[in-house]
Each structure stands twice: as structure tokens, then as C-alpha cells.
Design a protein around this motif. Structure first.
Motif, PDB file in Angstrom:
ATOM      1  N   THR A  11      39.589  69.629  64.147  1.00 28.11           N
ATOM      2  CA  THR A  11      40.468  68.449  64.768  1.00 28.11           C
ATOM      3  C   THR A  11      41.442  68.796  66.161  1.00 28.11           C
ATOM      4  O   THR A  11      42.134  68.111  66.660  1.00 28.11           O
ATOM      5  N   SER A  60      42.417  56.643  61.387  1.00 24.77           N
ATOM      6  CA  SER A  60      42.259  58.028  60.646  1.00 24.77           C
ATOM      7  C   SER A  60      41.511  58.039  59.460  1.00 24.77           C
ATOM      8  O   SER A  60      41.328  56.771  59.075  1.00 24.77           O
ATOM      9  N   THR A  62      42.250  59.307  56.727  1.00 24.35           N
ATOM     10  CA  THR A  62      43.093  59.110  55.721  1.00 24.35           C
ATOM     11  C   THR A  62      43.343  57.752  55.504  1.00 24.35           C
ATOM     12  O   THR A  62      43.247  57.293  54.189  1.00 24.35           O
ATOM     13  N   ASN A  65      40.121  56.389  54.034  1.00 27.06           N
ATOM     14  CA  ASN A  65      39.963  56.556  52.480  1.00 27.06           C
ATOM     15  C   ASN A  65      41.067  55.655  51.642  1.00 27.06           C
ATOM     16  O   ASN A  65      40.455  55.274  50.421  1.00 27.06           O
ATOM     17  N   HIS A  86      39.466  65.643  49.804  1.00 28.41           N
ATOM     18  CA  HIS A  86      40.547  65.303  50.798  1.00 28.41           C
ATOM     19  C   HIS A  86      41.456  64.316  50.302  1.00 28.41           C
ATOM     20  O   HIS A  86      42.556  64.479  50.121  1.00 28.41           O
ATOM     21  N   GLU A  91      45.947  64.199  50.914  1.00 26.42           N
ATOM     22  CA  GLU A  91      46.516  62.678  51.557  1.00 26.42           C
ATOM     23  C   GLU A  91      47.897  62.598  50.901  1.00 26.42           C
ATOM     24  O   GLU A  91      48.310  61.180  50.624  1.00 26.42           O
ATOM     25  N   GLU A 137      32.684  63.826  48.770  1.00 27.78           N
ATOM     26  CA  GLU A 137      32.772  64.140  50.344  1.00 27.78           C
ATOM     27  C   GLU A 137      31.551  65.167  50.710  1.00 27.78           C
ATOM     28  O   GLU A 137      31.000  65.998  50.388  1.00 27.78           O
ATOM     29  N   ASN A 141      34.770  69.719  52.810  1.00 31.33           N
ATOM     30  CA  ASN A 141      35.791  70.491  53.619  1.00 31.33           C
ATOM     31  C   ASN A 141      36.379  72.095  52.733  1.00 31.33           C
ATOM     32  O   ASN A 141      35.743  73.025  53.299  1.00 31.33           O
ATOM     33  N   ASP A 170      33.537  60.009  51.352  1.00 31.01           N
ATOM     34  CA  ASP A 170      34.120  60.547  52.361  1.00 31.01           C
ATOM     35  C   ASP A 170      33.361  61.475  53.560  1.00 31.01           C
ATOM     36  O   ASP A 170      32.905  62.451  53.046  1.00 31.01           O
ATOM     37  N   ALA A 172      33.909  62.223  56.715  1.00 29.32           N
ATOM     38  CA  ALA A 172      34.437  62.446  57.569  1.00 29.32           C
ATOM     39  C   ALA A 172      33.738  63.498  58.687  1.00 29.32           C
ATOM     40  O   ALA A 172      33.602  63.180  60.027  1.00 29.32           O
ATOM     41  N   CYS A 198      34.624  59.999  60.548  1.00 28.76           N
ATOM     42  CA  CYS A 198      35.538  60.392  61.712  1.00 28.76           C
ATOM     43  C   CYS A 198      34.854  60.704  62.843  1.00 28.76           C
ATOM     44  O   CYS A 198      33.856  61.694  62.923  1.00 28.76           O
ATOM     45  N   SER A 200      37.191  62.051  65.234  1.00 29.68           N
ATOM     46  CA  SER A 200      38.213  63.195  65.681  1.00 29.68           C
ATOM     47  C   SER A 200      38.026  64.556  64.949  1.00 29.68           C
ATOM     48  O   SER A 200      38.995  65.363  65.206  1.00 29.68           O
ATOM     49  N   LYS A 201      36.926  64.807  64.310  1.00 29.42           N
ATOM     50  CA  LYS A 201      36.651  66.114  63.914  1.00 29.42           C
ATOM     51  C   LYS A 201      35.574  66.807  64.853  1.00 29.42           C
ATOM     52  O   LYS A 201      35.951  66.795  66.194  1.00 29.42           O
TER      53      LYS A 201
HETATM   54  C1  LIG Z   1      36.956  65.393  54.692  1.00 33.45           C
HETATM   55  C2  LIG Z   1      38.268  64.868  55.250  1.00 33.45           C
HETATM   56  N1  LIG Z   1      38.360  63.700  54.968  1.00 33.45           N
HETATM   57  C3  LIG Z   1      39.456  63.000  55.709  1.00 33.45           C
HETATM   58  C4  LIG Z   1      40.200  63.507  56.458  1.00 33.45           C
HETATM   59  C5  LIG Z   1      41.404  62.801  57.127  1.00 33.45           C
HETATM   60  O1  LIG Z   1      41.121  62.628  58.240  1.00 33.45           O
HETATM   61  P1  LIG Z   1      42.525  62.356  59.347  1.00 33.45           P
HETATM   62  O2  LIG Z   1      42.976  63.755  59.796  1.00 33.45           O
HETATM   63  O3  LIG Z   1      41.797  61.593  60.577  1.00 33.45           O
HETATM   64  O4  LIG Z   1      43.385  61.465  58.173  1.00 33.45           O
HETATM   65  C6  LIG Z   1      39.790  64.944  56.813  1.00 33.45           C
HETATM   66  C7  LIG Z   1      40.753  65.690  57.877  1.00 33.45           C
HETATM   67  O5  LIG Z   1      40.324  66.786  58.043  1.00 33.45           O
HETATM   68  C8  LIG Z   1      38.848  65.608  56.289  1.00 33.45           C
HETATM   69  O6  LIG Z   1      38.766  66.973  56.370  1.00 33.45           O
END
Ligand SMILES: Cc1ncc(COP(=O)(O)O)c(C=O)c1O
Length: 339
Positions: A11, A60, A62, A65, A86, A91, A137, A141, A170, A172, A198, A200-201
């Protein structure tokens, strides 16, 4: 000192000059009024890529989700998640707070099978929350960017649907899963009812995620976005960065995966660290520290110009991304080996 190598998260990427230029040139309008052409374009393109009829742009992952929980569930419903997901772990307790859901963990280490899910679902009984949703997911992560095996996703979907539960992904980092497996995102998302993805990763956009699903789901999600304050005005400036990322930053994720494996191989021969390169499937390396606490190791690494994140008492996470080169990971491993 040599420049800092920041491996805390994907990020942390800086928008490139070309991405900033795409943002500056994006046509915009008021998206709450449904008049931003760049947001509309991103939503259509994302829906297409993720293989769903519709998609909604949100600030985002978050929020994506959380909107998914609100849209799928009623208060006191039960949501099955992998360990460390996540939505459960990172969250801020939002799922129970906003959607009023109860989380139940399935299996260990984030990934799980349909059998483990079925073993965890309790019979209908007034004492138990109503089972409603399964969330997986991909990539995962906290388990080190592991790819959820597609055969398990299909079996989990079958087990969930046959019991009247929906399945949310999820995603992302679904782009990483796609590049790592050579499978289109739409195929990865085929068995699920909704997906959050996402930009933004690893894709390097400054802001932005989408939530995709069928048209009725996305229409209801739209109302929750408004309720959460996620309606944005001339958001095409942000969507323009996401479109740029889809055009230019997806295929190059393979470089991040190569760099992560390179780093893992170098760390696997360092005394005092336990790192298994064969477990590295995408851009996240999780290793164990045997000589210090993870927090102390992260502090010592920072003094040597390598930024890392402690996951718990013993485990440390390093993430490769757009702003980290092959030379950087070699240099980072050198510096870490001296601790
Ligand atoms: C697997 C996963 N889901 C959701 C998110 C949440 O993303 P954001 O930081 O844009 O809220 C992240 C953030 O790193 C994530 O790793």
C-alpha cells in the motif's frame, strides 16, 4: 546511509508520474449524481474483469468488505471466515459494530476446505446465530500471500450455496492471484457471489476499490455506500488512477512475485531466520525470527534502512511492490543478514 527499502506493505507505493498525468486528464462529474464518466468506465471495466454484472467504486477495501457484510447479512447473522482474514483481524471490529454480525473462524492459517466449513456450520437452532455468509481471502495476506486453491473455492461455494449461505471473496489482491496462477480474475471469481478488489495495493493507485456482484446486490450496496459516507463527488480523478493501474500495472505483478521469491531464498540461508521459499506464491514473504522478538527484529532492521512489519511475537512480513526492485531485495537481504 543508503536509501531506505520499504517492505512493510504494497500500500506504500507512490503514484507514478504517468499515473498522476492520467488522473489530471480524467473527465469528471458528480458521482453521487451518477455523472462521473471515469467512475462509470472503471465500474464497467471492473465488473467485466471480475466476471460480474455490476461493480461499485468505493474508497477502500475495508469499506468494500463492510458494505458486503451489510448487504449480505442481517444483524446477528453468522459469517464464516479464514483465520486472520482482513475483515476479522484488521477492520477495527467494524463487522460486529456496523453489520452486527458474528464471525466464526474456519480452519487454521487462513485457507480452508469445504469439509472444514461443513464441520464448522452448526445445525439450525435458536441458540445459535443464523449462518449467512462465508468470506474467503485470495490472496491471503496474513498467511503470506497464499493463493486460495480454485478447487477449494468451487467446493466451498457448493457447500455454502447448498446450505443457503452466500460466498464473498475479499480479493484485495485477486490480481496477484490471477497473475500467479495464469487464471483470469473472472474465472477466480466465478464461484463467488460478491468480490471486493483493490487498486491501492500491488496495482499502485493511491485510493480505490470496487465491490462487484449481481445488479440487485450492487444496487443495495450503493445505498450502504451512501450511508457510510462513501459517496464521492468528482471521483474520476481517483478512478483515472485505477484505470491506469489496470492498463499498466497488472502484468508487472509477476516482477513483484519474482522479487518476493528472491528475497525468501536469500533469507532462508540466514542464521536466526526461518523462511520457506516454496511457500511464497505472490508478493508477500512471512518469516520467523528465532533470535529476537519480531518487534525487536523489525526495530533493528529499520536502523539498517529496511522497513518491515511484525505480524505477531515471532513472525515478520516483507512485501514487494512497484517501488522495490530486484536490486533492492538483494540489498535488503544483505542488510538483514547482518543483524
Ligand atoms: C486482504 C485485504 N483486504 C482488505 C484490505 C483493506 O484495504 P484498505 O486498506 O483499502 O481498507 C486489505 C489492506 O491491506 C487487505 O490486505
Amino acid at each position: 546511509m543508503n536509501p531506505i527499502i520499504d517492505l512493510r506493505s504494497d500500500t506504500l507505493t507512490q503514484p507514478t508520474a504517468a499515473m498522476r498525468s492520467a488522473m489530471a486528464q480524467a473527465p469528471v462529474g458528480d458521482d453521487v449524481w451518477g455523472e462521473d464518466p471515469t467512475v462509470a468506465q472503471l465500474q464497467e471495466r471492473s465488473a467485466d474483469l471480475l466476471g460480474k454484472p455490476a461493480a461499485l467504486f468505493v474508497p477502500s477495501g475495508t469499506m468494500a468488505n463492510q458494505i458486503a457484510l451489510l448487504t449480505h447479512c442481517d444483524r446477528a447473522d453468522e459469517v464464516f471466515v479464514g483465520e486472520g482474514n482482513h475483515s476479522l483481524y484488521y477492520e477495527s471490529g467494524a463487522g460486529p459494530a456496523w453489520a452486527g454480525v458474528t464471525f466464526t473462524v474456519v480452519g487454521r492459517h487462513g485457507l480452508f476446505t469445504a469439509e472444514q466449513l461443513v464441520d464448522t456450520i452448526r445445525p439450525h437452532d435458536q441458540h445459535f446465530p443464523r449462518p449467512r455468509l462465508v468470506t474467503i481471502e485470495n490472496t491471503h495476506n496474513r498467511s503470506g500471500g497464499r493463493v486460495f486453491p480454485q478447487s477449494d473455492v468451487a467446493a466451498i461455494a457448493e457447500a455454502a450455496h447448498s446450505r443457503g449461505l452466500s460466498l464473498h471473496l475479499d480479493g484485495a489482491r485477486v490480481w496477484n492471484a490471477s497473475v500467479a496462477t495464469g487464471t483470469p480474475p473472472a474465472t477466480l471469481c466465478g464461484p463467488v457471489d460478491s468480490v471486493s478488489a483493490c487498486f491501492s495495493k500491488g496495482l499502485g493507485a493511491p485510493v480505490g476499490s470496487v465491490l462487484a456482484g449481481d445488479r440487485d446486490f450492487v444496487a443495495r450496496a450503493h445505498r450502504y455506500r451512501k450511508m457510510l459516507g462513501g459517496g464521492m463527488r468528482q471521483a474520476g480523478i481517483l478512478a483515472g488512477a485505477c484505470l491506469y493501474a489496470l492498463d499498466h500495472h497488472v502484468a508487472r505483478l509477476a516482477d513483484d512475485h519474482d522479487n518476493a521469491r528472491r528475497l525468501a531464498r536469500a533469507l532462508s540461508v540466514v542464521d536466526g531466520l526461518r523462511c520457506e521459499p516454496t511457500l511464497v506464491e505472490t508478493n508477500i514473504v512471512v518469516f520467523e525470527v528465532t533470535t529476537h522478538s519480531a518487534a525487536d527484529f523489525v526495530g533493528l532492521a529499520a536502523k539498517r534502512g529496511v522497513k518491515l512489519a511484525a505480524l505477531d511475537q515471532t513472525r515478520v512480513r516483507a512485501v514487494t511492490h512497484l517501488d522495490v526492485s530486484a536490486a533492492d531485495v538483494g540489498e535488503a537481504a544483505q542488510r538483514l543478514s547482518k543483524i
